[in-house]
Scaffold this active site. Structure first.
Site, PDB file in Angstrom:
ATOM      1  N   ARG A   1       0.838  -1.209   0.000  1.00 46.90           N
ATOM      2  CA  ARG A   1       0.000   0.000   0.000  1.00 46.90           C
ATOM      3  C   ARG A   1       0.866   1.250   0.000  1.00 46.90           C
ATOM      4  O   ARG A   1       2.057   1.173   0.325  1.00 46.90           O
ATOM      5  CB  ARG A   1      -0.854   0.002   1.295  1.00 46.90           C
ATOM      6  CG  ARG A   1      -1.725  -1.237   1.423  1.00 46.90           C
ATOM      7  CD  ARG A   1      -1.884  -1.641   2.896  1.00 46.90           C
ATOM      8  NE  ARG A   1      -2.547  -2.955   2.998  1.00 46.90           N
ATOM      9  CZ  ARG A   1      -3.845  -3.122   3.163  1.00 46.90           C
ATOM     10  NH1 ARG A   1      -4.625  -2.080   3.312  1.00 46.90           N
ATOM     11  NH2 ARG A   1      -4.355  -4.331   3.213  1.00 46.90           N
TER      12      ARG A   1
ATOM     13  N   ASP B   1      -3.527   4.080   3.706  1.00 48.61           N
ATOM     14  CA  ASP B   1      -3.205   2.667   3.950  1.00 48.61           C
ATOM     15  C   ASP B   1      -4.156   1.753   3.174  1.00 48.61           C
ATOM     16  O   ASP B   1      -3.964   0.531   3.172  1.00 48.61           O
ATOM     17  CB  ASP B   1      -3.265   2.341   5.451  1.00 48.61           C
ATOM     18  CG  ASP B   1      -4.596   2.707   6.075  1.00 48.61           C
ATOM     19  OD1 ASP B   1      -4.976   3.888   6.008  1.00 48.61           O
ATOM     20  OD2 ASP B   1      -5.281   1.815   6.611  1.00 48.61           O
ATOM     21  N   ASN B   2      -5.171   2.321   2.532  1.00 47.74           N
ATOM     22  CA  ASN B   2      -6.064   1.510   1.705  1.00 47.74           C
ATOM     23  C   ASN B   2      -5.823   1.753   0.219  1.00 47.74           C
ATOM     24  O   ASN B   2      -6.641   1.358  -0.612  1.00 47.74           O
ATOM     25  CB  ASN B   2      -7.530   1.812   2.047  1.00 47.74           C
ATOM     26  CG  ASN B   2      -7.914   1.263   3.422  1.00 47.74           C
ATOM     27  OD1 ASN B   2      -7.272   0.344   3.932  1.00 47.74           O
ATOM     28  ND2 ASN B   2      -8.935   1.824   4.027  1.00 47.74           N
TER      29      ASN B   2
HETATM   30  P1  AMP Z   1      -9.493  -0.131   7.541  1.00 52.30           P
HETATM   31  O1  AMP Z   1      -9.675   1.350   7.583  1.00 52.30           O
HETATM   32  O2  AMP Z   1     -10.767  -0.918   7.628  1.00 52.30           O
HETATM   33  O3  AMP Z   1      -8.679  -0.539   6.363  1.00 52.30           O
HETATM   34  O4  AMP Z   1      -8.687  -0.552   8.851  1.00 52.30           O
HETATM   35  C1  AMP Z   1      -7.652   0.207   9.403  1.00 52.30           C
HETATM   36  C2  AMP Z   1      -6.749  -0.620  10.248  1.00 52.30           C
HETATM   37  O5  AMP Z   1      -7.471  -1.256  11.303  1.00 52.30           O
HETATM   38  C3  AMP Z   1      -6.012  -1.713   9.502  1.00 52.30           C
HETATM   39  O6  AMP Z   1      -4.681  -1.704   9.970  1.00 52.30           O
HETATM   40  C4  AMP Z   1      -6.763  -2.971   9.888  1.00 52.30           C
HETATM   41  O7  AMP Z   1      -5.940  -4.114   9.863  1.00 52.30           O
HETATM   42  C5  AMP Z   1      -7.220  -2.656  11.302  1.00 52.30           C
HETATM   43  N1  AMP Z   1      -8.439  -3.371  11.676  1.00 52.30           N
HETATM   44  C6  AMP Z   1      -9.684  -3.201  11.162  1.00 52.30           C
HETATM   45  N2  AMP Z   1     -10.552  -4.012  11.770  1.00 52.30           N
HETATM   46  C7  AMP Z   1      -9.854  -4.728  12.686  1.00 52.30           C
HETATM   47  C8  AMP Z   1     -10.194  -5.751  13.633  1.00 52.30           C
HETATM   48  N3  AMP Z   1     -11.441  -6.207  13.768  1.00 52.30           N
HETATM   49  N4  AMP Z   1      -9.206  -6.239  14.394  1.00 52.30           N
HETATM   50  C9  AMP Z   1      -7.955  -5.792  14.282  1.00 52.30           C
HETATM   51  N5  AMP Z   1      -7.571  -4.847  13.433  1.00 52.30           N
HETATM   52  C10 AMP Z   1      -8.505  -4.307  12.630  1.00 52.30           C
HETATM   53 MG    MG Z   2      -7.425  -1.243   5.425  1.00 52.87          MG
END
Ligand code: AMP
Ligand code: MG
Length: 484
Positions: free
Chosen positions: A180, A251-252
């Site tokens: 990413r 990060d996405n």
């Molecule tokens: P996202 O914005 O959904 O891409 O998530 C942001 C960050 O939160 C990423 O580093 C994911 O790995 C982490 N993350 C999202 N959901 C969870 C979860 N249920 N448990 C652990 N880490 C999470």
């Molecule tokens: Mg993510």
């Protein structure tokens, strides 16, 4: 599972140790393989065998020879704020395979349990969000928009607490690279120049091999330009199909320019330029009409991370590619949607006025363009019927038909081409919602039926018309929460 000339590799492990942590998946109870993408498995070099062979891998109870799961470390800007604590919080990169056609595939098990980067999370993904990612990544592939893919998913009994108690699930997500923009931010802001260079060379050698032989300065510059252009092109494709990502944090953002991390996304039903699909995005930072600009902002974050190895002028020059690449692709997409083959100076204003009309009269975005693709085949009625005030339709159609007089293609030829650009079937949120409810009560057939429809979004598919219907009132403007 039988393989035909698949090579097993794990090139990500060639990066410095700080880029990952080895983590063993936390097993799920009574995992059941509920959906398997046989054509994709085949394309990757894994011949169609009994899909249930993969249940152990998907449940986190079994690792195949050569799998060495790691949680990747990255950071990133979330809603404009830098967060150094990110990384794979609930997903593990198991290995990489190279198929018979030479294509490399990262295998990422999403929902595999806690990692050092889980922060406050439980490392799990619920069934609802896993289905949403599966459906949308395959729908995007059907639409021809760059995306990660879904290889299979497992559903288990383990309870997961969200707003209510749900059940755990995993998705085996595959793509050429899970790296990413945030990987680069981590390298520069925490590890230093050498780590950045190693990461950059890794990405170039695996994913931009045509640049390898260029001298360093040119290699980095051309690479950055290409990343910027791919990102701009991706977002122009999203805009053209009415897709809102919902969480465009850096990060996405995929370094190879694919749609990555499906969360509270939505395809527009009634057109609304400022539509916000993410319930938690109260300021509308990631609203539909802001996506092109946010894509640029993310490229700026990446640009900043490249300053240790590129001079400012080169980085600026790369960033300048964004607007041109975006406009070119977006205009081309819209010309294709309208069936405009010849060029006329007034086309931009026709495109812009069409968007204003779609917005002002809340027209169904997909139905409008699909009906337009059948204008001479089926007549004006299906288009006029989308409007409460038919005279608005008539006025617009008069202008459009006048413009068509400048076209050299025959009507039927144009409309055949338009139907390959304007999907009949998109993943409306209410459709996803319906199959999720069925799956939650144990029936995955509706999900599989929907998947089949979405794989051929441009085909008429007689008998599947109900999937092309606009949403019922309850299904309009569903705003999805980020908790997944
Ligand atoms: P996202 O914005 O959904 O891409 O998530 C942001 C960050 O939160 C990423 O580093 C994911 O790995 C982490 N993350 C999202 N959901 C969870 C979860 N249920 N448990 C652990 N880490 C999470
Ligand atoms: Mg993510």
């Amino acid at each position: 599972m039988s393989e035909q000339s698949v090579t097993i590799e794990h090139r990500y492990l060639e990066l410095p140790d700080s880029f990952y942590t080895r983590v063993t998946p936390t097993p799920l109870k009574d995992g059941r393989l509920v959906c398997f993408n046989a054509p994709l498995a085949e394309a990757m070099g894994f011949r169609a065998t009994d899909p249930s062979d993969w249940t152990g891998v998907g449940s986190g109870t079994e690792l195949l020879d050569g799998m060495d799961p790691v949680a990747m470390k990255y950071t990133g800007h979330q809603f404009g704020v830098y967060n150094p604590e990110l990384g794979d919080g609930r997903g593990l990169l198991l290995w990489e395979t190279v198929g018979p056609d030479g294509r490399r595939w990262d295998w990422h098990l999403k929902g595999a349990g806690m990692t050092p980067y889980s922060r406050f999370g439980d490392g799990r993904a619920v069934l609802r969000s896993t289905i949403r990612e599966y459906l949308c990544s395959e729908a995007m592939a059907g639409l021809g928009i760059p995306t990660t893919r879904a290889l299979f998913m497992v559903s288990a009994k383990d309870p997961v607490r969200r707003e209510s108690i749900e059940t755990a699930s995993t998705l085996l997500r595959v793509t050429q690279s899970h790296i990413r923009f945030g990987h680069f931010e981590f390298a520069t802001h925490h590890e230093g120049e050498e780590a950045l260079r190693t990461l950059l060379e890794h990405v170039i050698s695996l994913h931009f091999p045509h640049l390898i032989r260029l001298p360093e300065k040119e290699r980095y510059q051309r690479w950055f330009e290409e990343v910027v252009e791919r990102t701009a092109g991706l977002i122009a494709d999203w805009q053209a199909v009415g897709f809102c990502h919902g969480v465009m944090n850096s990060d996405n953002m995929s370094i190879i320019g694919e749609t990555l991390d499906y969360g509270p996304y939505a395809f527009l039903d009634d057109f609304d330029a400022g539509f916000i699909c993410n319930h938690t995005d109260q300021g509308g930072r990631y609203a539909y009409n802001r996506q092109p600009n946010i894509g640029f902002v993310n490229c700026q974050y990446l640009a900043n991370a490249l300053l240790p190895v590129m001079n400012e002028d080169d980085v600026r020059q790369g960033l300048r590619r964004y607007e041109t690449a975006y406009n070119q692709r977006f205009q081309q997409n819209m010309r294709n949607k309208l069936g405009l083959y010849t060029e006329s100076g007034a086309d931009i204003s026709l495109i812009m006025d069409t968007f204003s009309m779609l917005h002002e009269y809340h027209l169904d975005y997909t139905l409008f363009f699909r009906s337009l693709s059948n204008l001479h085949l089926k007549g004006k009625a299906p288009i006029r019927d989308l409007f409460v005030d038919r005279s608005v339709a008539d006025e617009w159609l008069e202008r459009y038909e006048k413009r068509l007089l400048d076209e050299t293609r025959a009507h039927d030829e144009r409309e055949v081409a338009m139907r390959q650009q304007n999907p009949k079937y998109i993943l409306r949120n209410y459709l996803a919602q319906q199959v999720i409810l069925e799956a939650q009560s144990g029936d995955y057939e509706p999900m599989k039926d929907l998947l089949k429809v979405l794989q051929r979004p441009f085909d008429e598919q007689p008998g599947n018309e109900s999937y092309a219907a606009p949403p019922p009132d309850w299904g309009k403007h569903l705003s999805i929460s980020c908790s997944s």
